[in-house]
Design a protein around this motif. Sequence first.
Motif, PDB file in Angstrom:
ATOM      1  N   SER A  97       0.573  -1.096   0.085  1.00  0.00           N
ATOM      2  CA  SER A  97      -0.231   0.289  -0.316  1.00  0.00           C
ATOM      3  C   SER A  97       1.209   0.976   0.114  1.00  0.00           C
ATOM      4  O   SER A  97       1.932   1.418   0.643  1.00  0.00           O
ATOM      5  N   GLY A  98       0.310   2.342  -1.082  1.00  0.00           N
ATOM      6  CA  GLY A  98       1.235   3.384  -0.993  1.00  0.00           C
ATOM      7  C   GLY A  98       1.002   4.748  -1.854  1.00  0.00           C
ATOM      8  O   GLY A  98      -0.219   4.648  -1.913  1.00  0.00           O
ATOM      9  N   ILE A  99       1.423   5.176  -2.262  1.00  0.00           N
ATOM     10  CA  ILE A  99       0.935   6.963  -3.399  1.00  0.00           C
ATOM     11  C   ILE A  99       1.976   6.529  -4.195  1.00  0.00           C
ATOM     12  O   ILE A  99       3.177   6.339  -4.110  1.00  0.00           O
ATOM     13  N   VAL A 122      -2.916   3.847  -3.063  1.00  0.00           N
ATOM     14  CA  VAL A 122      -3.638   2.764  -3.605  1.00  0.00           C
ATOM     15  C   VAL A 122      -2.835   1.682  -2.772  1.00  0.00           C
ATOM     16  O   VAL A 122      -1.797   2.123  -1.701  1.00  0.00           O
ATOM     17  N   PHE A 123      -3.462  -0.006  -3.238  1.00  0.00           N
ATOM     18  CA  PHE A 123      -3.256  -0.970  -3.064  1.00  0.00           C
ATOM     19  C   PHE A 123      -3.310  -1.850  -3.818  1.00  0.00           C
ATOM     20  O   PHE A 123      -4.000  -1.758  -4.802  1.00  0.00           O
ATOM     21  N   GLY A 124      -2.128  -2.915  -3.204  1.00  0.00           N
ATOM     22  CA  GLY A 124      -2.696  -4.357  -4.314  1.00  0.00           C
ATOM     23  C   GLY A 124      -1.430  -5.497  -4.315  1.00  0.00           C
ATOM     24  O   GLY A 124      -1.080  -5.289  -2.957  1.00  0.00           O
ATOM     25  N   GLU A 125      -1.632  -5.989  -5.236  1.00  0.00           N
ATOM     26  CA  GLU A 125      -0.436  -6.752  -5.264  1.00  0.00           C
ATOM     27  C   GLU A 125      -0.074  -7.873  -6.823  1.00  0.00           C
ATOM     28  O   GLU A 125       0.273  -7.069  -7.372  1.00  0.00           O
ATOM     29  N   LYS A 126       1.948  -7.351  -5.939  1.00  0.00           N
ATOM     30  CA  LYS A 126       2.319  -7.744  -6.739  1.00  0.00           C
ATOM     31  C   LYS A 126       3.219  -8.580  -7.229  1.00  0.00           C
ATOM     32  O   LYS A 126       3.788  -8.661  -6.261  1.00  0.00           O
ATOM     33  N   LEU A 127       2.852 -10.023  -7.851  1.00  0.00           N
ATOM     34  CA  LEU A 127       3.360 -11.479  -7.691  1.00  0.00           C
ATOM     35  C   LEU A 127       4.266 -11.428  -8.667  1.00  0.00           C
ATOM     36  O   LEU A 127       4.712 -12.703  -7.894  1.00  0.00           O
ATOM     37  N   PHE A 128       4.590 -11.102  -9.416  1.00  0.00           N
ATOM     38  CA  PHE A 128       5.872 -10.619 -10.732  1.00  0.00           C
ATOM     39  C   PHE A 128       6.482 -10.224 -11.089  1.00  0.00           C
ATOM     40  O   PHE A 128       5.993  -8.466 -10.987  1.00  0.00           O
ATOM     41  N   GLY A 129       7.593 -10.424 -10.860  1.00  0.00           N
ATOM     42  CA  GLY A 129       9.292  -9.268 -10.827  1.00  0.00           C
ATOM     43  C   GLY A 129       9.319  -7.815  -9.699  1.00  0.00           C
ATOM     44  O   GLY A 129       9.545  -9.335  -8.528  1.00  0.00           O
ATOM     45  N   ASN A 130       8.863  -7.020  -9.847  1.00  0.00           N
ATOM     46  CA  ASN A 130       9.486  -6.019  -8.148  1.00  0.00           C
ATOM     47  C   ASN A 130       9.028  -6.812  -7.360  1.00  0.00           C
ATOM     48  O   ASN A 130       7.516  -6.724  -7.159  1.00  0.00           O
ATOM     49  N   GLU A 171      -0.743  -0.766 -14.785  1.00  0.00           N
ATOM     50  CA  GLU A 171      -2.020   0.059 -14.278  1.00  0.00           C
ATOM     51  C   GLU A 171      -3.673  -1.040 -14.649  1.00  0.00           C
ATOM     52  O   GLU A 171      -4.714  -0.847 -14.394  1.00  0.00           O
ATOM     53  N   ASN A 172      -3.163  -2.232 -15.027  1.00  0.00           N
ATOM     54  CA  ASN A 172      -4.462  -3.134 -15.233  1.00  0.00           C
ATOM     55  C   ASN A 172      -4.108  -4.280 -14.425  1.00  0.00           C
ATOM     56  O   ASN A 172      -4.828  -4.929 -14.763  1.00  0.00           O
ATOM     57  N   GLU A 173      -2.888  -3.719 -13.540  1.00  0.00           N
ATOM     58  CA  GLU A 173      -2.465  -5.522 -12.700  1.00  0.00           C
ATOM     59  C   GLU A 173      -3.356  -5.177 -11.524  1.00  0.00           C
ATOM     60  O   GLU A 173      -4.546  -4.284 -11.582  1.00  0.00           O
ATOM     61  N   LEU A 174      -3.030  -5.975 -10.160  1.00  0.00           N
ATOM     62  CA  LEU A 174      -3.796  -6.070  -9.018  1.00  0.00           C
ATOM     63  C   LEU A 174      -3.684  -4.673  -8.330  1.00  0.00           C
ATOM     64  O   LEU A 174      -2.842  -4.870  -6.939  1.00  0.00           O
ATOM     65  N   VAL A 175      -3.805  -3.435  -8.683  1.00  0.00           N
ATOM     66  CA  VAL A 175      -3.799  -2.152  -8.211  1.00  0.00           C
ATOM     67  C   VAL A 175      -5.192  -1.949  -8.411  1.00  0.00           C
ATOM     68  O   VAL A 175      -5.327  -1.412  -9.179  1.00  0.00           O
ATOM     69  N   GLU A 176      -5.879  -0.894  -6.854  1.00  0.00           N
ATOM     70  CA  GLU A 176      -6.551  -0.145  -6.368  1.00  0.00           C
ATOM     71  C   GLU A 176      -6.875   0.844  -5.869  1.00  0.00           C
ATOM     72  O   GLU A 176      -5.588   0.770  -4.907  1.00  0.00           O
ATOM     73  N   LYS A 177      -7.454   1.907  -5.964  1.00  0.00           N
ATOM     74  CA  LYS A 177      -7.387   3.125  -5.088  1.00  0.00           C
ATOM     75  C   LYS A 177      -7.690   2.337  -3.063  1.00  0.00           C
ATOM     76  O   LYS A 177      -8.459   1.405  -2.967  1.00  0.00           O
ATOM     77  N   LYS A 178      -6.567   3.164  -2.960  1.00  0.00           N
ATOM     78  CA  LYS A 178      -7.322   2.585  -0.859  1.00  0.00           C
ATOM     79  C   LYS A 178      -8.422   2.871  -0.518  1.00  0.00           C
ATOM     80  O   LYS A 178      -8.627   3.987  -0.348  1.00  0.00           O
ATOM     81  N   HIS A 203      -2.574   2.269   5.680  1.00  0.00           N
ATOM     82  CA  HIS A 203      -1.618   1.126   5.152  1.00  0.00           C
ATOM     83  C   HIS A 203      -1.030   0.502   5.256  1.00  0.00           C
ATOM     84  O   HIS A 203      -1.168  -0.346   4.481  1.00  0.00           O
ATOM     85  N   CYS A 204      -1.343   0.302   6.684  1.00  0.00           N
ATOM     86  CA  CYS A 204      -0.909  -1.036   7.420  1.00  0.00           C
ATOM     87  C   CYS A 204      -1.828  -1.937   7.344  1.00  0.00           C
ATOM     88  O   CYS A 204      -1.801  -2.812   6.750  1.00  0.00           O
ATOM     89  N   ASP A 205      -2.847  -1.724   7.524  1.00  0.00           N
ATOM     90  CA  ASP A 205      -4.432  -2.935   7.053  1.00  0.00           C
ATOM     91  C   ASP A 205      -4.365  -3.007   5.503  1.00  0.00           C
ATOM     92  O   ASP A 205      -5.129  -3.558   5.101  1.00  0.00           O
ATOM     93  N   ALA A 206      -4.155  -1.916   4.586  1.00  0.00           N
ATOM     94  CA  ALA A 206      -4.188  -2.108   3.203  1.00  0.00           C
ATOM     95  C   ALA A 206      -3.603  -2.955   2.384  1.00  0.00           C
ATOM     96  O   ALA A 206      -3.542  -4.012   1.806  1.00  0.00           O
ATOM     97  N   ALA A 207      -2.055  -3.216   3.571  1.00  0.00           N
ATOM     98  CA  ALA A 207      -0.966  -3.948   2.706  1.00  0.00           C
ATOM     99  C   ALA A 207      -1.228  -5.822   2.607  1.00  0.00           C
ATOM    100  O   ALA A 207      -1.255  -6.211   1.466  1.00  0.00           O
ATOM    101  N   PRO A 208      -2.410  -5.958   3.544  1.00  0.00           N
ATOM    102  CA  PRO A 208      -1.931  -7.579   3.574  1.00  0.00           C
ATOM    103  C   PRO A 208      -3.582  -8.005   2.504  1.00  0.00           C
ATOM    104  O   PRO A 208      -3.895  -9.545   3.350  1.00  0.00           O
ATOM    105  N   ILE A 209      -4.241  -6.954   2.890  1.00  0.00           N
ATOM    106  CA  ILE A 209      -5.747  -7.689   1.772  1.00  0.00           C
ATOM    107  C   ILE A 209      -5.652  -8.681   0.719  1.00  0.00           C
ATOM    108  O   ILE A 209      -6.766  -9.248   0.504  1.00  0.00           O
ATOM    109  N   CYS A 210      -4.482  -8.562  -0.048  1.00  0.00           N
ATOM    110  CA  CYS A 210      -4.277  -9.089  -1.203  1.00  0.00           C
ATOM    111  C   CYS A 210      -3.305 -10.113  -1.081  1.00  0.00           C
ATOM    112  O   CYS A 210      -4.113 -11.297  -1.864  1.00  0.00           O
ATOM    113  N   ASP A 211      -3.495 -10.280   0.239  1.00  0.00           N
ATOM    114  CA  ASP A 211      -2.795 -11.427   0.867  1.00  0.00           C
ATOM    115  C   ASP A 211      -3.814 -12.936   1.208  1.00  0.00           C
ATOM    116  O   ASP A 211      -4.481 -13.979   0.683  1.00  0.00           O
ATOM    117  N   GLY A 212      -3.940 -12.130   2.075  1.00  0.00           N
ATOM    118  CA  GLY A 212      -4.973 -12.978   3.266  1.00  0.00           C
ATOM    119  C   GLY A 212      -6.857 -12.820   2.818  1.00  0.00           C
ATOM    120  O   GLY A 212      -7.291 -13.841   2.743  1.00  0.00           O
TER     121      GLY A 212
END
Length: 320
Positions: free
Chosen positions: A73-75, A92-100, A111-118, A124-133
Amino acid sequence: MKKAIYTTYGSPEVIQIIDVEIPSPKPNEILVKIKAASVTRADTMMRQGIPKFGRIFLGLFKPKNTVLGTGFSGIVEAIGSQITRFKIGDEVFGEKLFGNGSNSQYLCIGENELVEKKPKNISHCDAAPICDGFLTSYNFLKEHAKIKEGQHVFINGASGSLGSAAVQLAKIMGAKVTGICSSKNIDFVIALGADEVLDYTTIKLNELQSRYDVVYDTVGKLSYNSSKNILNDNGIFMTPVLSIQILGQMILHPQKVKFEATGIKKKEELKSLLKDLISLFKQNQLQTHIDKTYNLEDLKYAHQYIETGGKVGNIVVVNL
């Protein structure tokens, strides 16, 4: 910028924090200054290269992809020339599975990957793990279990990242929930909404009188064979943790045993699931529990803590 990598399999000591140049976004990418990033049990397993048959995909002798972390999660700090959904300054927050990897100070993501407005009502702490658990557990409960109101769900590892998400989601979906965890976390799981919580150190599956429509093993400690006596006739066993044993049981009982690596689903399917979750967070129906936070330089200690097995909820890297 600083980022976490590992170039060989092993203990948390193999984690390195290195300095690299801040990446520049491609025309279809945004550059995110990361404020918080998830650290998961899956990260520790990849770092160790376990289960070993997984090295067929990860790299036989050393990791192919040396970066760590997925959820973030970040800006938005910079945007590519083709970006239409985001602007500089968006949270924004999301998940980066491959690469960086997300255990880094900056991240470029399409832009079309798994990223959305928070959602504005969560940190940010609460948003960061959403795409995991949350995303993983919602996928299993909605797409595999197809939970209906009144069904009974047995959640093993109910106090962890996936388990604490699953308890909340199953209740929202109208299920009765039995959670399994250690005795010290029973009150926590009850507070999440579980109808019943059992101590995993004292229960024996073959002595339970209840029958369940779903057994969801979030931590990979059970199997279909060990659980089938507590399943209803049409009940299913599901887990996000693959093993040779589970693979064999899937082949023998394809209608009863479910495994999926949620992150490799089609982007459109993941985005649809994530939008459901965003709506629930905006309505304050879901809550992320953060157990501990660490600075990026202390990432190895986060991995060490996860490996103690005592994690409750989520671990997050902050102040990146």
